[in-house]
Design a protein around this motif. Structure first.
Motif, PDB file in Angstrom:
ATOM      1  N   ASP A 138       0.073  -1.070   0.110  1.00 36.21           N
ATOM      2  CA  ASP A 138      -0.032   0.182   0.131  1.00 36.21           C
ATOM      3  C   ASP A 138       0.978   0.940   0.513  1.00 36.21           C
ATOM      4  OD1 ASP A 138      -2.169   1.782   0.295  1.00 36.21           O
ATOM      5  OD2 ASP A 138      -3.186   0.779   2.172  1.00 36.21           O
ATOM      6  N   VAL A 139       1.174   1.605  -1.008  1.00 38.15           N
ATOM      7  CA  VAL A 139       2.027   2.787  -1.500  1.00 38.15           C
ATOM      8  C   VAL A 139       1.205   4.838  -1.199  1.00 38.15           C
ATOM      9  CG1 VAL A 139       3.079   4.788  -2.405  1.00 38.15           C
ATOM     10  CG2 VAL A 139       3.771   1.955  -2.890  1.00 38.15           C
ATOM     11  N   PRO A 140       1.350   4.996   0.704  1.00 40.00           N
ATOM     12  CA  PRO A 140       0.453   6.049   0.695  1.00 40.00           C
ATOM     13  C   PRO A 140       0.878   7.078  -0.424  1.00 40.00           C
ATOM     14  CG  PRO A 140       2.262   5.916   1.686  1.00 40.00           C
ATOM     15  CD  PRO A 140       2.181   4.822   0.948  1.00 40.00           C
ATOM     16  N   LYS A 141      -0.375   7.620  -0.279  1.00 34.15           N
ATOM     17  CA  LYS A 141      -0.552   9.263  -1.320  1.00 34.15           C
ATOM     18  C   LYS A 141       1.022  10.109  -0.733  1.00 34.15           C
ATOM     19  CE  LYS A 141      -3.548  13.065  -2.401  1.00 34.15           C
ATOM     20  NZ  LYS A 141      -4.459  13.945  -2.076  1.00 34.15           N
ATOM     21  N   SER A 142       1.695  10.283  -1.911  1.00 37.90           N
ATOM     22  CA  SER A 142       2.317  11.317  -1.553  1.00 37.90           C
ATOM     23  C   SER A 142       2.419  11.935  -2.535  1.00 37.90           C
ATOM     24  CB  SER A 142       4.426  10.579  -1.538  1.00 37.90           C
ATOM     25  OG  SER A 142       3.576   9.570  -0.453  1.00 37.90           O
ATOM     26  N   GLU A 143       3.888  13.331  -2.409  1.00 33.77           N
ATOM     27  CA  GLU A 143       3.985  13.808  -3.719  1.00 33.77           C
ATOM     28  C   GLU A 143       4.971  13.258  -4.440  1.00 33.77           C
ATOM     29  OE1 GLU A 143       5.027  18.469  -2.718  1.00 33.77           O
ATOM     30  OE2 GLU A 143       2.478  18.472  -1.375  1.00 33.77           O
ATOM     31  N   VAL A 144       4.933  12.867  -6.174  1.00 32.55           N
ATOM     32  CA  VAL A 144       5.638  12.697  -7.015  1.00 32.55           C
ATOM     33  C   VAL A 144       6.642  13.784  -7.046  1.00 32.55           C
ATOM     34  CG1 VAL A 144       5.731  11.885  -9.132  1.00 32.55           C
ATOM     35  CG2 VAL A 144       3.759  11.942  -8.320  1.00 32.55           C
ATOM     36  N   PRO A 145       7.819  13.662  -6.530  1.00 31.54           N
ATOM     37  CA  PRO A 145       9.181  14.157  -7.200  1.00 31.54           C
ATOM     38  C   PRO A 145       9.550  15.489  -8.837  1.00 31.54           C
ATOM     39  CG  PRO A 145      10.135  12.392  -6.185  1.00 31.54           C
ATOM     40  CD  PRO A 145       8.567  12.000  -6.313  1.00 31.54           C
ATOM     41  N   LEU A 146       9.423  15.906  -8.633  1.00 29.74           N
ATOM     42  CA  LEU A 146       9.568  16.634 -10.416  1.00 29.74           C
ATOM     43  C   LEU A 146      10.319  17.204  -9.774  1.00 29.74           C
ATOM     44  CD1 LEU A 146       5.432  18.322  -9.986  1.00 29.74           C
ATOM     45  CD2 LEU A 146       6.783  16.008 -10.695  1.00 29.74           C
ATOM     46  N   VAL A 147      11.693  17.113 -11.936  1.00 32.74           N
ATOM     47  CA  VAL A 147      12.258  17.366 -12.070  1.00 32.74           C
ATOM     48  C   VAL A 147      12.398  19.342 -12.362  1.00 32.74           C
ATOM     49  CG1 VAL A 147      14.224  17.439 -13.633  1.00 32.74           C
ATOM     50  CG2 VAL A 147      12.883  15.401 -12.976  1.00 32.74           C
ATOM     51  N   THR A 148      11.643  19.736 -12.980  1.00 32.99           N
ATOM     52  CA  THR A 148      10.975  21.019 -12.654  1.00 32.99           C
ATOM     53  C   THR A 148       9.952  21.000 -11.903  1.00 32.99           C
ATOM     54  OG1 THR A 148      10.338  20.238 -14.668  1.00 32.99           O
ATOM     55  CG2 THR A 148      12.134  21.155 -15.007  1.00 32.99           C
ATOM     56  N   PRO A 149       9.522  22.560 -11.958  1.00 37.67           N
ATOM     57  CA  PRO A 149       8.240  22.993 -11.586  1.00 37.67           C
ATOM     58  C   PRO A 149       7.078  22.541 -12.305  1.00 37.67           C
ATOM     59  CG  PRO A 149       9.544  24.398 -11.075  1.00 37.67           C
ATOM     60  CD  PRO A 149      10.255  23.540 -11.711  1.00 37.67           C
ATOM     61  N   LEU A 150       5.671  22.128 -12.356  1.00 39.83           N
ATOM     62  CA  LEU A 150       4.700  22.075 -13.489  1.00 39.83           C
ATOM     63  C   LEU A 150       3.912  22.505 -12.889  1.00 39.83           C
ATOM     64  CD1 LEU A 150       3.117  19.741 -14.487  1.00 39.83           C
ATOM     65  CD2 LEU A 150       2.034  18.636 -12.700  1.00 39.83           C
ATOM     66  N   LYS A 151       3.461  23.456 -14.083  1.00 37.95           N
ATOM     67  CA  LYS A 151       2.592  24.662 -14.278  1.00 37.95           C
ATOM     68  C   LYS A 151       1.597  24.272 -15.123  1.00 37.95           C
ATOM     69  CE  LYS A 151       5.899  27.529 -13.331  1.00 37.95           C
ATOM     70  NZ  LYS A 151       6.170  29.524 -13.623  1.00 37.95           N
ATOM     71  N   VAL A 152       0.064  24.681 -14.927  1.00 34.31           N
ATOM     72  CA  VAL A 152      -1.242  24.759 -15.470  1.00 34.31           C
ATOM     73  C   VAL A 152      -1.744  25.883 -16.037  1.00 34.31           C
ATOM     74  CG1 VAL A 152      -1.160  22.227 -15.291  1.00 34.31           C
ATOM     75  CG2 VAL A 152      -2.096  23.857 -13.767  1.00 34.31           C
ATOM     76  N   PRO A 153      -3.170  26.085 -16.789  1.00 32.20           N
ATOM     77  CA  PRO A 153      -3.393  27.174 -16.629  1.00 32.20           C
ATOM     78  C   PRO A 153      -3.915  27.634 -15.400  1.00 32.20           C
ATOM     79  CG  PRO A 153      -3.576  25.773 -19.175  1.00 32.20           C
ATOM     80  CD  PRO A 153      -2.642  25.005 -18.344  1.00 32.20           C
ATOM     81  N   GLY A 154      -4.338  28.600 -15.546  1.00 37.47           N
ATOM     82  CA  GLY A 154      -5.169  28.477 -13.382  1.00 37.47           C
ATOM     83  C   GLY A 154      -6.577  28.054 -13.846  1.00 37.47           C
ATOM     84  N   ALA A 155      -7.251  28.568 -14.955  1.00 38.99           N
ATOM     85  CA  ALA A 155      -8.846  27.972 -14.779  1.00 38.99           C
ATOM     86  C   ALA A 155      -8.679  26.669 -15.120  1.00 38.99           C
ATOM     87  CB  ALA A 155      -9.383  28.312 -16.313  1.00 38.99           C
ATOM     88  N   MET A 156      -7.361  25.487 -14.798  1.00 39.82           N
ATOM     89  CA  MET A 156      -7.283  23.869 -14.809  1.00 39.82           C
ATOM     90  C   MET A 156      -8.119  23.441 -14.142  1.00 39.82           C
ATOM     91  SD  MET A 156      -4.857  23.204 -17.715  1.00 39.82           S
ATOM     92  CE  MET A 156      -5.545  20.944 -17.435  1.00 39.82           C
ATOM     93  N   VAL A 157      -7.413  24.461 -12.516  1.00 41.59           N
ATOM     94  CA  VAL A 157      -7.425  24.104 -11.111  1.00 41.59           C
ATOM     95  C   VAL A 157      -8.368  25.059 -10.869  1.00 41.59           C
ATOM     96  CG1 VAL A 157      -6.015  22.735 -11.415  1.00 41.59           C
ATOM     97  CG2 VAL A 157      -5.501  25.682 -10.883  1.00 41.59           C
TER      98      VAL A 157
END
Length: 362
Positions: free
Chosen positions: A220-239
């Motif tokens: 059981d792998v608990p909910k965790s943040e995924v290590p990212l090489v570069t910051p992940l950005k999305v359009p504000g409207a999506m979130v």
């Protein structure tokens, strides 16, 4: 019993005891090692369409997924590293490609749309494992002088490979591609490539697959943040970040991994994963990145149990391999020891019998 016959029985007894010792402490350890030249292919599929966030359309989409894993041993590197560490290790290059196209092939280097034709998911790793236990072994030489060290990457560009010490990759740990020879009914640590760390995987039950005895383990792998090489950005409207053109988000991931292990060889006969990944903004899940249950297909499980030809090479067949190893590691030592001790006991009995008879006559 005459002296000559008694001597022969004693010699045979010593011989069978010696066979037992050699089989148990020499033949079995020699055979119970992962083959350095191993090549293996596994195919996993979703029985129901998975939910996947497609970057190109920026929408959650229902898709069937196929995940293909290729494992290839590097014999030269294994010999070199074994000598340097003074322990027997194997080196495997692995690649896992996941896409909605079951026949996916990477585009050519000069393809102008190469990036657009990338698979939905790709992970490539080089791992160094103890040849007996299957546990990860740290090997991180200077890449400028020796390129045999472990790494992990999500692209085909060699410059993107992350090596131990990188902020998003400390190095492999725990079990990675197999369990130990003589797997026990206990909890182990098993590697998760997405989070790049090992988590406990617990023994659940003993069961069968196609007539083969296997141990079922669940992680059981608990909910965790995924290590990212570069910051992940999305359009504000999506979130739901009103009024912002782009915002930085985080990817979270959790998984329930189930593995069915052949205990004599430690081979993974079947694997299943129930993955759930989201794109989070300010600590709240906003988009379902992946929701899927994916497992080895029937052909892969059958190959692992019974064996089959793949690209002109025999793969799998762990039912027969386990039988042979169990014979050398258990039955040959046991039966040889029993026969040897019986012969030595018989020789001792007949040696004492004449003396007892003479005392009785006197």
């Amino acid at each position: 019993m005459g002296n000559r016959s008694r001597t022969l029985v004693i010699a045979l007894g010593i011989f069978f005891v010696g066979v037992a010792v050699l089989a148990k402490f020499y033949a079995y350890p020699t055979l119970a090692v992962a083959p350095a030249d191993q090549v293996a292919h596994t195919v996993s599929t979703t029985q129901q369409d998975a939910t996947v966030f497609v970057v190109a359309t920026q929408k959650e989409t229902q898709l069937p997924l196929t995940s293909t894993r290729t494992v290839r041993g590097d014999v030269v590197a294994a010999e070199k590293i074994s000598e340097a560490l003074d322990r027997e290790v194997v080196v495997f290059d692995t690649a896992v490609v996941t896409d909605d196209d079951p026949q996916y092939q990477f585009p050519a280097e000069d393809d102008a749309k190469r990036d657009e034709k990338a698979p939905l998911s790709f992970v490539q790793e080089r791992v160094v494992l103890d040849a007996h236990t299957g546990e990860a072994v740290r090997w991180n030489p200077d890449p400028a002088k020796d390129n045999s060290g472990e790494y992990i990457t999500t692209t085909l560009n060699p410059n993107d490979r992350k090596r131990p010490g990188d902020p998003v990759f400390k190095g492999h740990e725990g079990l990675v591609l197999k369990f130990p020879f003589g797997t026990e009914k206990k909890t182990y640590q098993f590697w998760d490539s997405t989070l790049r760390k090992a988590f406990p995987i617990e023994f659940q039950e003993e069961t069968e697959l196609l007539g083969l005895k296997v141990y079922k383990f669940v992680q059981d792998v608990p909910k965790s943040e995924v290590p990212l090489v570069t910051p992940l950005k999305v359009p504000g409207a999506m979130v739901e970040a009103t009024g912002q053109d782009a915002v930085e988000v985080q990817r979270s991931y959790q998984n329930i991994r189930t593995l069915w292990i052949e205990p004599v060889t430690g081979a993974i006969i079947k694997g299943e994963e129930k993955q759930f990944a989201t794109i989070d903004y300010q600590g709240e899940a906003k988009i379902t990145a992946t929701e899927a249950t994916i497992a080895y297909n029937d052909a892969t499980v059958k190959k692992n149990v019974e064996g089959a030809q793949e690209n002109g090479r025999e793969e799998g067949g762990y039912q027969e391999k386990a039988s042979q190893l169990h014979l050398i590691g258990f039955w040959v030592p046991l039966l040889s020891l029993i026969v040897g001790l019986l012969l030595l006991a018989a020789a001792a009995f007949f040696s004492l019998r004449p003396r007892t008879a003479r005392r009785a006559a006197g």
